[in-house]
Scaffold this motif. Structure first.
Motif, PDB file in Angstrom:
ATOM      1  N   THR A   1      32.944  39.326  47.515  1.00 31.22           N
ATOM      2  CA  THR A   1      33.929  40.412  47.486  1.00 31.22           C
ATOM      3  C   THR A   1      34.828  40.312  46.263  1.00 31.22           C
ATOM      4  O   THR A   1      35.662  41.190  46.047  1.00 31.22           O
ATOM      5  N   ASN A   2      34.687  39.254  45.484  1.00 28.14           N
ATOM      6  CA  ASN A   2      35.646  38.943  44.424  1.00 28.14           C
ATOM      7  C   ASN A   2      35.029  38.820  43.032  1.00 28.14           C
ATOM      8  O   ASN A   2      35.745  38.498  42.081  1.00 28.14           O
ATOM      9  N   ASP A   3      33.724  39.077  42.896  1.00 23.34           N
ATOM     10  CA  ASP A   3      33.060  38.870  41.606  1.00 23.34           C
ATOM     11  C   ASP A   3      33.791  39.590  40.470  1.00 23.34           C
ATOM     12  O   ASP A   3      34.012  40.796  40.531  1.00 23.34           O
TER      13      ASP A   3
ATOM     14  N   ILE B   1      37.813  34.272  52.654  1.00 24.11           N
ATOM     15  CA  ILE B   1      38.058  35.688  52.908  1.00 24.11           C
ATOM     16  C   ILE B   1      38.822  35.846  54.231  1.00 24.11           C
ATOM     17  O   ILE B   1      38.516  35.190  55.222  1.00 24.11           O
ATOM     18  N   GLY B   2      39.817  36.722  54.227  1.00 23.13           N
ATOM     19  CA  GLY B   2      40.505  37.074  55.464  1.00 23.13           C
ATOM     20  C   GLY B   2      41.706  36.222  55.805  1.00 23.13           C
ATOM     21  O   GLY B   2      42.422  36.526  56.767  1.00 23.13           O
ATOM     22  N   ALA B   3      41.951  35.166  55.033  1.00 27.45           N
ATOM     23  CA  ALA B   3      43.137  34.332  55.282  1.00 27.45           C
ATOM     24  C   ALA B   3      44.348  34.960  54.602  1.00 27.45           C
ATOM     25  O   ALA B   3      44.250  35.420  53.459  1.00 27.45           O
ATOM     26  N   PRO B   4      45.500  35.031  55.278  1.00 24.26           N
ATOM     27  CA  PRO B   4      46.702  35.584  54.649  1.00 24.26           C
ATOM     28  C   PRO B   4      46.987  34.887  53.324  1.00 24.26           C
ATOM     29  O   PRO B   4      46.851  33.655  53.213  1.00 24.26           O
TER      30      PRO B   4
ATOM     31  N   ASN C   1      42.119  36.452  48.898  1.00 23.44           N
ATOM     32  CA  ASN C   1      42.967  37.634  49.026  1.00 23.44           C
ATOM     33  C   ASN C   1      42.108  38.881  49.257  1.00 23.44           C
ATOM     34  O   ASN C   1      42.203  39.877  48.537  1.00 23.44           O
ATOM     35  N   CYS C   2      41.271  38.780  50.265  1.00 29.74           N
ATOM     36  CA  CYS C   2      40.382  39.872  50.637  1.00 29.74           C
ATOM     37  C   CYS C   2      40.523  40.152  52.125  1.00 29.74           C
ATOM     38  O   CYS C   2      40.727  39.222  52.910  1.00 29.74           O
ATOM     39  N   ALA C   3      40.404  41.423  52.496  1.00 28.45           N
ATOM     40  CA  ALA C   3      40.539  41.859  53.883  1.00 28.45           C
ATOM     41  C   ALA C   3      41.938  41.565  54.416  1.00 28.45           C
ATOM     42  O   ALA C   3      42.127  41.214  55.581  1.00 28.45           O
ATOM     43  N   ASN C   4      42.927  41.715  53.529  1.00 31.79           N
ATOM     44  CA  ASN C   4      44.320  41.485  53.905  1.00 31.79           C
ATOM     45  C   ASN C   4      45.139  42.770  53.914  1.00 31.79           C
ATOM     46  O   ASN C   4      46.374  42.723  54.002  1.00 31.79           O
ATOM     47  N   GLY C   5      44.477  43.933  53.806  1.00 30.74           N
ATOM     48  CA  GLY C   5      45.161  45.204  53.899  1.00 30.74           C
ATOM     49  C   GLY C   5      46.236  45.405  52.840  1.00 30.74           C
ATOM     50  O   GLY C   5      46.125  44.920  51.709  1.00 30.74           O
ATOM     51  N   LYS C   6      47.303  46.113  53.217  1.00 29.43           N
ATOM     52  CA  LYS C   6      48.382  46.415  52.273  1.00 29.43           C
ATOM     53  C   LYS C   6      49.065  45.139  51.779  1.00 29.43           C
ATOM     54  O   LYS C   6      49.510  45.055  50.634  1.00 29.43           O
ATOM     55  N   GLN C   7      49.140  44.137  52.669  1.00 25.91           N
ATOM     56  CA  GLN C   7      49.767  42.876  52.261  1.00 25.91           C
ATOM     57  C   GLN C   7      48.991  42.225  51.118  1.00 25.91           C
ATOM     58  O   GLN C   7      49.575  41.610  50.224  1.00 25.91           O
ATOM     59  N   GLY C   8      47.679  42.359  51.152  1.00 24.56           N
ATOM     60  CA  GLY C   8      46.858  41.799  50.088  1.00 24.56           C
ATOM     61  C   GLY C   8      47.103  42.471  48.753  1.00 24.56           C
ATOM     62  O   GLY C   8      47.213  41.806  47.721  1.00 24.56           O
TER      63      GLY C   8
ATOM     64  N   ASN D   1      29.821  44.925  45.838  1.00 24.50           N
ATOM     65  CA  ASN D   1      30.024  44.866  47.276  1.00 24.50           C
ATOM     66  C   ASN D   1      31.029  45.941  47.699  1.00 24.50           C
ATOM     67  O   ASN D   1      32.029  46.159  47.013  1.00 24.50           O
ATOM     68  N   ILE D   2      30.764  46.628  48.802  1.00 21.73           N
ATOM     69  CA  ILE D   2      31.691  47.656  49.289  1.00 21.73           C
ATOM     70  C   ILE D   2      33.022  47.030  49.694  1.00 21.73           C
ATOM     71  O   ILE D   2      34.098  47.615  49.501  1.00 21.73           O
ATOM     72  N   VAL D   3      32.975  45.824  50.256  1.00 21.48           N
ATOM     73  CA  VAL D   3      34.198  45.098  50.605  1.00 21.48           C
ATOM     74  C   VAL D   3      34.694  44.401  49.345  1.00 21.48           C
ATOM     75  O   VAL D   3      34.018  43.522  48.804  1.00 21.48           O
ATOM     76  N   GLN D   4      35.868  44.793  48.866  1.00 22.17           N
ATOM     77  CA  GLN D   4      36.385  44.261  47.605  1.00 22.17           C
ATOM     78  C   GLN D   4      37.776  43.686  47.787  1.00 22.17           C
ATOM     79  O   GLN D   4      38.635  44.273  48.451  1.00 22.17           O
TER      80      GLN D   4
END
Length: 394
Positions: free
Chosen positions: A221-223, A111-114, A74-81, A44-47
């Motif tokens: 996104t996490n496989d 996905i997407g939760a801080p 822990n996906c789509a959390n940017g630098k914080q992730g 997946n492009i989103v990792q």
């Protein structure tokens, strides 16, 4: 040696408060010495951040530990992730007294939760204290999301007279399809295996197991699938014969875990072994099998115990492979429903309906045009699947 143990490895799982329901959600796997490591990841492009981190760290070929959480991807959390993923490995490394770059991370969940990294930091000392050579089941439970059952397995082998063990845990129940499926899988062995051989073994095992199943046609996104080998048993996988035997064991173990995933799929009531044969090439057979296995109309027919073979051949016909529809045969288990592209009548349909009432059965599509063959493990779509995923974040 007790079942589900491997020399030089300890594991555990605890409740760190990441999941809302208070179930175990943080796990740790540790080798008491540097272990060779191989891994494959989502396409997946989103990792997720742990995937990005692990891709870099496995290049060194050495690993001592894997820290893993459920309840948050822990996906789509940017630098914080990314910071959180690195912090996960750092707190585990400090608690274990090992190098941080020899610790891998994995996450699964929303996905997407801080990411609540403070909960991992608080739980790390307890996590390390709970490490046990018999902790495999606890680790398997700590990585579950919508899974209803932990997924574990073990195989035993021998290399030049020295026995060794292979142990594995996995999770996966929804967002499952090939391209690594949607899952976490950790495999570890006390045999000594070269890193290059380990990577080849893992890729071949994944391609014929996790990449041959589907539940709902979605990828994640996490496989992550990781294979570690620490050599603690003294067994050395060096000869071609021993490597081939090791490959068979790892592949068989991964196939077992893959079947456990489909059986425990979200809302699944039917497990279906699909075979497409008589095709010009294996690749063309795979395209057809993949299309049939992912068809919502086919999967809902399975749930309704409806021997609607027309949906199956229609799905085959849109797979992008040229074939003669007037040569197609189709079977449910050993009941032939279609011969030379035509239905075999009401009596055959009645027998096929009885097959569809079974919890597990096979569907075979024969195009009678070559020697190519491919298989997929698929399932039905039920009302419960919709309910589970409609309420997933609630």
């Amino acid at each position: 040696m007790s079942p589900l143990t491997c020399k030089g490895f300890t594991a555990c799982g605890v409740a760190a408060g990441i999941k809302k329901n208070g179930d175990p959600d943080l796990g740790l796997l540790v080798s008491d010495r540097p272990a060779a490591v191989a891994a494959v990841f989502t396409r997946n492009i989103v990792q997720a951040a742990p995937v990005v981190l692990d891709r870099e760290r496995v290049k060194a070929g050495i690993c001592r530990a894997i820290i893993v959480n459920a309840g948050n991807a822990n996906c789509a959390n940017g630098k914080q992730g990314m910071t959180a993923a690195r912090t996960m490995t750092a707190v585990a490394a400090r608690a274990l007294g090992i190098a941080e770059d020899q610790v891998l991370a994995a996450s699964t969940g929303v996905i997407g939760a801080p990411f609540p990294i403070e909960k991992v930091e608080s739980a790390a000392p307890v996590l390390v204290d709970r490490l046990d050579e018999n902790g495999t089941d606890d680790l398997a439970r700590a990585i579950m999301t919508t899974d209803t059952l932990p997924k574990t397995g073990e195989r035993q082998g021998e290399a030049e007279g020295t026995p060794y063990h292979i142990v594995a845990v996995a999770k996966g129940s929804g967002m499952i399809r090939p391209d690594m499926a949607t899952m976490l899988c950790f495999v570890w062995t006390d045999a000594e295996v070269a890193v290059a051989d380990l990577q080849t073994v893992l890729k071949q095992a994944v391609d014929t197991s996790f990449n041959c199943i589907t539940i709902d046609g979605d990828t994640s996104t996490n496989d992550t699938a990781i294979l570690m080998a620490n050599g603690a048993s003294g067994a050395r996988i060096q000869t071609a014969e021993d490597l081939a035997a090791f490959q068979r064991l790892v592949t068989h173990l991964c196939r077992d875990l893959a079947r456990q995933m489909v059986r425990d799929g979200e809302g699944v009531t039917k497990v279906v072994e699909l075979t497409v044969r008589g095709v010009r090439s294996d690749d063309e057979a795979h395209f057809i099998a993949d299309t049939i296995a992912h068809s919502p109309l086919v999967k809902t027919a399975f749930f309704g115990e409806d021997a609607n073979w027309g949906r199956i051949i229609a799905a085959a016909g849109r797979a992008g492979v040229d074939f003669d529809p007037d040569r197609v045969d189709l079977f449910f288990n050993d009941v032939q429903m279609v011969k030379d592209g035509r239905g075999c009548g009401l009596e055959a349909e009645k027998e096929a309906t009885e097959v569809l009432r079974l919890p597990e059965f096979s569907v075979t599509v024969d195009l009678n045009q070559g020697s190519g063959t491919a298989g997929m493990l698929t399932c039905d779509f039920s009302l419960d699947y919709v309910k589970i995923n409609a309420d997933y974040r609630s």
